[in-house]
Design a protein around this motif. Structure first.
Motif, short mmCIF file in Angstrom:
data_model
loop_
_atom_site.label_atom_id
_atom_site.label_comp_id
_atom_site.label_asym_id
_atom_site.label_seq_id
_atom_site.Cartn_x
_atom_site.Cartn_y
_atom_site.Cartn_z
N MET A 11 3.69 -10.64 -3.56
CA MET A 11 2.70 -9.54 -5.11
C MET A 11 3.82 -8.77 -5.08
O MET A 11 5.00 -8.08 -4.56
CB MET A 11 2.36 -8.50 -4.32
CG MET A 11 0.75 -9.70 -3.64
SD MET A 11 -0.51 -7.64 -3.53
CE MET A 11 -0.83 -8.56 -2.05
N LYS A 12 4.30 -8.71 -6.78
CA LYS A 12 5.64 -7.33 -7.22
C LYS A 12 4.59 -6.03 -6.68
O LYS A 12 5.20 -5.40 -6.84
CB LYS A 12 5.63 -7.88 -8.53
CG LYS A 12 7.19 -7.64 -9.14
CD LYS A 12 6.77 -7.63 -11.03
CE LYS A 12 7.07 -9.89 -10.75
NZ LYS A 12 7.45 -9.42 -11.87
N GLU A 13 4.01 -6.35 -6.91
CA GLU A 13 3.17 -4.64 -7.19
C GLU A 13 2.68 -4.56 -5.90
O GLU A 13 1.57 -5.44 -5.13
CB GLU A 13 2.10 -4.99 -8.03
CG GLU A 13 2.88 -4.53 -9.88
CD GLU A 13 1.67 -4.65 -10.74
OE1 GLU A 13 1.40 -3.45 -11.41
OE2 GLU A 13 0.91 -5.79 -10.79
N THR A 14 2.37 -2.88 -5.54
CA THR A 14 2.31 -2.58 -4.29
C THR A 14 0.43 -2.29 -4.54
O THR A 14 -0.26 -1.55 -5.10
CB THR A 14 2.80 -1.60 -3.87
OG1 THR A 14 4.14 -1.53 -4.08
CG2 THR A 14 2.36 -0.88 -2.38
N ASP A 17 -4.37 0.67 -1.87
CA ASP A 17 -5.07 0.75 -0.48
C ASP A 17 -3.91 1.25 0.10
O ASP A 17 -4.63 2.36 1.83
CB ASP A 17 -5.97 -0.41 -0.31
CG ASP A 17 -7.41 -0.34 -1.41
OD1 ASP A 17 -6.88 1.06 -1.62
OD2 ASP A 17 -8.16 -0.88 -0.57
N ALA A 18 -2.21 0.19 0.28
CA ALA A 18 -1.77 0.58 1.84
C ALA A 18 -0.80 2.02 1.13
O ALA A 18 -0.43 1.80 -0.39
CB ALA A 18 -0.90 -0.59 1.60
N GLN A 19 -1.11 2.91 2.27
CA GLN A 19 -0.46 4.25 2.24
C GLN A 19 1.30 3.97 2.60
O GLN A 19 2.39 4.77 1.95
CB GLN A 19 -0.83 5.30 2.68
CG GLN A 19 -2.07 5.43 2.76
CD GLN A 19 -2.33 5.89 1.20
OE1 GLN A 19 -1.80 6.45 0.56
NE2 GLN A 19 -3.19 4.76 0.00
N ILE A 20 1.55 3.30 3.64
CA ILE A 20 3.15 3.45 4.27
C ILE A 20 3.85 2.26 3.58
O ILE A 20 2.99 1.27 3.79
CB ILE A 20 2.67 3.59 6.18
CG1 ILE A 20 2.07 2.52 6.52
CG2 ILE A 20 2.10 4.82 6.44
CD1 ILE A 20 1.57 2.60 8.06
N VAL A 21 4.72 2.32 4.68
CA VAL A 21 5.55 1.09 3.80
C VAL A 21 4.95 -0.11 4.62
O VAL A 21 5.61 -1.22 4.03
CB VAL A 21 7.45 1.37 3.65
CG1 VAL A 21 7.88 1.58 5.17
CG2 VAL A 21 7.81 0.59 3.37
N SER A 22 5.28 -0.20 5.91
CA SER A 22 4.80 -1.32 6.61
C SER A 22 3.52 -1.97 6.30
O SER A 22 3.75 -3.27 6.15
CB SER A 22 4.64 -1.35 8.08
OG SER A 22 3.99 -0.40 8.46
N HIS A 23 2.97 -1.35 5.66
CA HIS A 23 1.29 -1.65 5.56
C HIS A 23 1.68 -2.56 3.76
O HIS A 23 1.68 -3.97 3.44
CB HIS A 23 -0.09 -0.34 5.33
CG HIS A 23 -0.96 -1.00 4.82
ND1 HIS A 23 -1.55 0.26 4.92
CD2 HIS A 23 -1.47 -2.53 5.22
CE1 HIS A 23 -3.39 -1.47 4.24
NE2 HIS A 23 -2.95 -2.44 4.78
N GLN A 24 2.04 -1.78 3.12
CA GLN A 24 2.62 -1.97 1.59
C GLN A 24 3.24 -3.47 2.05
O GLN A 24 3.21 -4.55 1.07
CB GLN A 24 3.73 -0.88 1.39
CG GLN A 24 2.84 0.21 0.93
CD GLN A 24 3.34 1.30 0.46
OE1 GLN A 24 4.55 0.71 0.22
NE2 GLN A 24 2.77 2.10 -0.38
N MET A 25 4.21 -3.63 3.04
CA MET A 25 5.08 -4.92 2.97
C MET A 25 4.32 -5.76 3.32
O MET A 25 4.87 -6.97 2.98
CB MET A 25 6.63 -4.55 2.99
CG MET A 25 7.43 -3.26 2.58
SD MET A 25 8.52 -3.63 3.17
CE MET A 25 9.79 -2.40 1.89
N MET A 26 3.63 -5.82 4.15
CA MET A 26 3.22 -6.65 4.78
C MET A 26 1.73 -7.40 4.03
O MET A 26 1.70 -8.94 3.80
CB MET A 26 2.31 -6.04 6.35
CG MET A 26 3.62 -6.08 7.62
SD MET A 26 1.81 -5.53 8.82
CE MET A 26 1.36 -7.21 9.68
N LEU A 27 1.49 -7.23 2.36
CA LEU A 27 0.23 -7.47 2.21
C LEU A 27 1.98 -7.68 1.03
O LEU A 27 0.94 -9.24 0.68
CB LEU A 27 -0.25 -6.27 1.49
CG LEU A 27 -1.41 -5.05 2.36
CD1 LEU A 27 -2.31 -4.39 1.43
CD2 LEU A 27 -2.37 -6.18 2.63
#
Length: 429
Positions: A11-14, A17-27
């Motif tokens: 995904m290009k966009e974050t 729901d994801a707050q911290i960087v690891s969660h955002q990047m995993m998604l």
RNA sequence: CGGGGAGUGGCGCAGCCUGGUAGCGCAUCUGCUUUGGGAGCAGAGGGUCGCAGGUUCGAAUCCUGUCUCCCCGACCA
């Protein structure tokens, strides 16, 4: 592996729901997908990482002499009544009933079960000491799941259990796991701080939490900055580390006189990725585990338990190793060793070179994700940086004409043109 | 469990106050032009607006209930 035939939903966009960087990047990197609060599906790329983390954990457990087994996720309430924890555990435990109305639960941990199994299998001092472990899914119905897989309700955990005849043996088993944990986290490219944890009625120094230092950690840790100077390769490292002060904030604040001079006292946030403790006969007594000693007497073995949050580690690793463009996997857990980008899928020379490189690298035992999609260079570069494979090989028309490709190191960003032969040699050395 | 916020296509959002039958960007599909750091043009597909009731000629919009998710705090691999 050809990316054109893989499942990698980046995904290009974050996601909001994801707050911290690891969660955002995993998604964003297509590793996981949330299916309910604190529950995740592991997509192909994420599963590869999870399996590799588990492999590192397993290798160090085996090296330490622990024996792998596998216990079920669903347990009977009766087992937990034997230890008294069925009622004591609280709403964190997911309780379910089978069709016969029998009370069951999705295991949050396995002390009761391993103790019962050991009790029924082992009767003699000759079968001790033993340390058994398994890597299995757990469920804890957290009041508030958050931070992606770092605090999920369902999580993959390595839990080990030691059985010893006496206190000295128990301590030795504990020490072996302590060392194994240091080795495990080092092999994962992480620096873990062993923090002394409260031991309850047993006392002593036989409980430690292992924290990865990261600003997004959930706990606050105080420690002697001399910890940073301990060489983990040193055989005395475990002993040195255990002699240096390290406490969670809550415990630290209870101490009247901190033994560390103010200028050496460091305060950082940490992610708890492991917890080990020795609890003596707590479960063996409750569950009626006894073995016959050499002198014919019945002895209640002493136990310890040792946990590592395997799925949580994935989040911790990303927290500790990323940049603005994406994840930077340590080589030991990367889902593929090499990302191969063909910039011009429609160019026969480029396609031939890229496929040849993939075949040679795979034949040499390296795992390769070959981006053969009909897409533009920029998109491919961005995808590769996001998913964080340690090495990138870029095959383009100019290079192919000159017999070269570009090799890029994800961690440093440095790149250079080189002949295909030298790249092969470097990556298969 | 207390406090707050949000549910509209795969992702990010607008529309709601002031009801009139759903829109934007990204992504996807087709064609052409492009091709070394998330391209351009033209066209297309995809949404019972979380769910259930209610009000109304008419509800994404108003009312009631309910479910889910997120954030802050107290608790934990």
């Amino acid at each position: 592996m050809l990316l054109s035939r893989y499942l990698l939903p980046v995904m290009k966009e974050t996601p909001a729901d994801a707050q911290i960087v690891s969660h955002q990047m995993m998604l964003r990197a297509g590793l996981v997908r949330q299916t309910a609060a604190g529950i995740y599906a592991w997509l192909p790329l994420g599963l590869r990482v999870l399996n590799r983390i588990a492999s590192v954990v397993r290798a160090e457990q085996d090296r330490a002499g622990a024996i792998e087994m596998l216990m079920p996720t669903i347990q009977s309430a009766d087992l937990w009544r034997q230890s008294g924890r069925f009622d004591a555990y609280g709403p964190e435990m997911l309780r379910i009933k089978d069709r016969g109305g029998r009370e069951m639960l999705y295991g949050p941990t396995n002390e009761e079960m391993i103790t019962a199994i050991f009790r029924d299998c082992v009767k003699s001092y000759r079968d001790l000491p033993r340390t058994l472990y398994h890597i299995q899914w757990k469920f804890r119905d957290e009041v508030r799941p958050r931070f992606g897989v770092m605090r999920g309700r369902e999580f993959l955990m390595k839990d080990a259990y030691s059985f010893d005849m006496d206190e000295a043996g128990g301590r030795a088993s504990y020490d072996a796991m302590f060392t194994a944990y240091l080795r495990t986290f080092a092999a994962l490219g992480l620096r873990a701080v062993p923090v002394r944890a409260p031991t309850g009625p047993i006392g002593g120094d036989l409980s430690h939490e292992f924290h990865i230092l990261a600003d997004t950690g959930e706990s606050e840790v105080f420690f002697d900055s001399a910890l940073d100077d301990v060489d983990l390769g040193d055989p005395d490292a475990p002993a040195k580390l255990r002699n240096l002060y390290a406490m969670e904030a809550e415990e630290h604040e209870k101490i009247a006189d901190c033994p560390v001079p103010a200028e050496r006292l460091a305060k950082r946030r940490g992610i708890e990725v492991g917890h080990i403790f020795f609890f003596g006969t707590k479960y063996s007594q409750a569950m009626g585990l006894q073995v016959q000693a050499k002198d014919g007497s019945q002895v209640t073995p002493l136990m310890g338990s040792y946990g590592v949050g395997v799925s949580r580690l994935m989040g911790a690793i990303i927290e500790a190793s990323h940049d603005d463009a994406g994840i930077i996997w340590p080589e030991s857990v990367s889902p593929f060793d090499i990302g191969l980008i063909n910039l011009r899928v429609d160019d026969p020379a480029c396609a031939a070179a890229a496929h040849a490189l993939q075949a040679k690298l795979e034949a040499a035992g390296r795992t390769v994700l070959h981006d053969d999609r009909d897409a533009r260079g920029g998109e491919k570069f961005a995808t590769m940086d996001l998913i964080g494979l340690p090495w990138q090989i870029v095959v383009g028309p100019k290079g192919v004409a000159a017999g070269t490709v570009e090799l890029k190191r994800r961690s440093s960003g440095e790149k250079h043109e080189a002949s295909m032969e030298s790249v092969m040699a470097k990556l298969t050395a």
